[in-house]
Design a protein around this motif. Structure first.
Motif, PDB file in Angstrom:
ATOM      1  N   THR A 133      17.364 -29.957  50.814  1.00  0.00           N
ATOM      2  CA  THR A 133      18.316 -28.797  50.864  1.00  0.00           C
ATOM      3  C   THR A 133      19.909 -29.218  51.081  1.00  0.00           C
ATOM      4  N   ASP A 134      20.602 -28.777  50.310  1.00  0.00           N
ATOM      5  CA  ASP A 134      21.908 -28.896  50.411  1.00  0.00           C
ATOM      6  C   ASP A 134      22.635 -30.445  50.545  1.00  0.00           C
ATOM      7  N   THR A 135      21.855 -31.469  50.150  1.00  0.00           N
ATOM      8  CA  THR A 135      22.469 -32.768  50.336  1.00  0.00           C
ATOM      9  C   THR A 135      23.427 -32.952  49.174  1.00  0.00           C
ATOM     10  N   SER A 136      23.226 -32.312  47.921  1.00  0.00           N
ATOM     11  CA  SER A 136      24.361 -32.598  47.059  1.00  0.00           C
ATOM     12  C   SER A 136      25.591 -31.901  47.114  1.00  0.00           C
ATOM     13  N   LYS A 137      25.343 -30.754  47.831  1.00  0.00           N
ATOM     14  CA  LYS A 137      26.669 -29.854  48.518  1.00  0.00           C
ATOM     15  C   LYS A 137      27.491 -30.891  49.590  1.00  0.00           C
ATOM     16  N   ILE A 138      26.395 -31.160  50.436  1.00  0.00           N
ATOM     17  CA  ILE A 138      27.154 -32.174  51.428  1.00  0.00           C
ATOM     18  C   ILE A 138      27.753 -33.437  50.894  1.00  0.00           C
ATOM     19  N   ALA A 139      27.151 -34.041  49.981  1.00  0.00           N
ATOM     20  CA  ALA A 139      27.877 -35.098  49.166  1.00  0.00           C
ATOM     21  C   ALA A 139      29.342 -34.808  48.648  1.00  0.00           C
ATOM     22  N   LEU A 140      29.098 -33.635  47.828  1.00  0.00           N
ATOM     23  CA  LEU A 140      30.290 -33.004  47.380  1.00  0.00           C
ATOM     24  C   LEU A 140      31.490 -32.635  48.114  1.00  0.00           C
ATOM     25  N   ALA A 141      30.952 -32.208  49.436  1.00  0.00           N
ATOM     26  CA  ALA A 141      32.050 -31.774  50.416  1.00  0.00           C
ATOM     27  C   ALA A 141      32.968 -33.100  50.894  1.00  0.00           C
ATOM     28  N   TYR A 142      31.961 -34.080  51.305  1.00  0.00           N
ATOM     29  CA  TYR A 142      32.435 -35.417  51.718  1.00  0.00           C
ATOM     30  C   TYR A 142      33.346 -35.889  50.428  1.00  0.00           C
ATOM     31  N   LEU A 143      32.922 -35.944  49.524  1.00  0.00           N
ATOM     32  CA  LEU A 143      33.825 -36.629  48.215  1.00  0.00           C
ATOM     33  C   LEU A 143      35.198 -35.687  47.956  1.00  0.00           C
ATOM     34  N   VAL A 144      35.135 -34.406  47.993  1.00  0.00           N
ATOM     35  CA  VAL A 144      36.504 -33.666  47.758  1.00  0.00           C
ATOM     36  C   VAL A 144      37.311 -34.105  48.732  1.00  0.00           C
ATOM     37  N   ASP A 145      36.744 -34.118  50.189  1.00  0.00           N
ATOM     38  CA  ASP A 145      37.720 -34.544  51.325  1.00  0.00           C
ATOM     39  C   ASP A 145      38.160 -36.027  51.116  1.00  0.00           C
ATOM     40  N   ARG A 146      37.351 -36.975  50.617  1.00  0.00           N
ATOM     41  CA  ARG A 146      37.924 -38.436  50.225  1.00  0.00           C
ATOM     42  C   ARG A 146      38.941 -38.389  49.199  1.00  0.00           C
ATOM     43  N   LEU A 147      38.831 -37.653  48.152  1.00  0.00           N
ATOM     44  CA  LEU A 147      39.685 -37.675  46.982  1.00  0.00           C
ATOM     45  C   LEU A 147      41.020 -37.053  47.596  1.00  0.00           C
ATOM     46  N   ARG A 148      40.891 -36.151  48.554  1.00  0.00           N
ATOM     47  CA  ARG A 148      42.173 -35.396  49.023  1.00  0.00           C
ATOM     48  C   ARG A 148      42.975 -36.556  49.838  1.00  0.00           C
ATOM     49  N   GLN A 149      42.277 -37.104  51.010  1.00  0.00           N
ATOM     50  CA  GLN A 149      42.973 -38.206  51.705  1.00  0.00           C
ATOM     51  C   GLN A 149      43.189 -39.350  51.037  1.00  0.00           C
ATOM     52  N   GLY A 150      42.571 -39.588  49.871  1.00  0.00           N
ATOM     53  CA  GLY A 150      43.066 -40.943  49.325  1.00  0.00           C
ATOM     54  C   GLY A 150      44.068 -40.623  47.947  1.00  0.00           C
TER      55      GLY A 150
END
Length: 210
Positions: A133-150
């Motif tokens: 449950t929600d692991t694709s959402k978790i991956a997406l949340a961390y991805l968006v943050d990484r793109l923002r920071q990068g």
């Protein structure tokens, strides 16, 4: 059509992407949607339920440790556009540093993830999957943050599903997408450099940007 990693990158650079009708279909075709899905990096919507799940810190987050496993997780469904040739070329792009995966692990088990291609400051999201449950959402949340920071400026989702829309994705015209793409290709970004935040840091950053 004969595809190659080089042709694949060229396709992304001009705003098109490849698909197959299904896993066993050897034919590959290019797609150029009239309405394009993007994820504004400053408008990721973190629901209260997702924030609560993140606070539990149930999972380990990693990048690029099992790219093939993420691709296979995305293809492990009744209907998929990822055939054997497309899979092989994305693995080649990963080897050359042009493709990356964001992964969610439960111990030694890969339970969710998302992968995509990078060019300039653009990230072309390809697919994601969830085994808990929600692991694709978790991956997406961390991805968006990484793109923002990068310092990425464009997160292309190709299409917008109800699932993506609930998290903040939106549709723009083909012309608007191509303008954003041209700008992104002129800039540089770093996918692997940013540190992975703690769940609390991730929640706080999204609270500040929402």
């Amino acid at each position: 059509m004969s595809l190659s990693p080089e042709l694949l990158l060229h396709g992304y650079s001009i705003g098109i992407f490849p698909m197959a009708e299904h896993r066993e279909d050897p034919e590959i075709f290019w797609v150029d949607p009239k309405r394009r899905g993007i994820f504004p990096l400053d408008r990721f919507h973190m629901s209260r339920s997702l924030a609560r799940r993140l606070r539990k810190a149930e999972y380990r987050i990693a990048i690029d440790t099992d790219f093939a496993g993420v691709v296979d997780g995305c293809a492990d469904r009744a209907e998929t556009w990822i055939n054997a040739e497309i899979r092989a070329h994305y693995l080649s792009l990963f080897t050359s540093g042009h493709a990356h995966s964001m992964e969610v692990w439960d111990g030694q088990t890969l339970v969710g993830g998302v992968y995509g291609v990078t060019l300039g400051s653009a990230f072309f999201g390809e697919s994601m999957f969830s085994r808990r449950t929600d692991t694709s959402k978790i991956a997406l949340a961390y991805l968006v943050d990484r793109l923002r920071q990068g310092n990425f400026t464009l997160f292309d989702t190709q299409f917008v599903t109800d699932h993506l829309a609930s998290l903040g994705a939106e549709e723009i015209s083909r012309a608007a997408y191509h303008r954003k793409l041209r700008d992104a290709l002129l800039r540089q970004a770093d996918f692997t450099g940013p540190a992975t935040p703690t769940p609390q840091e991730l929640i706080q950053r999204n609270t500040q940007t929402s």
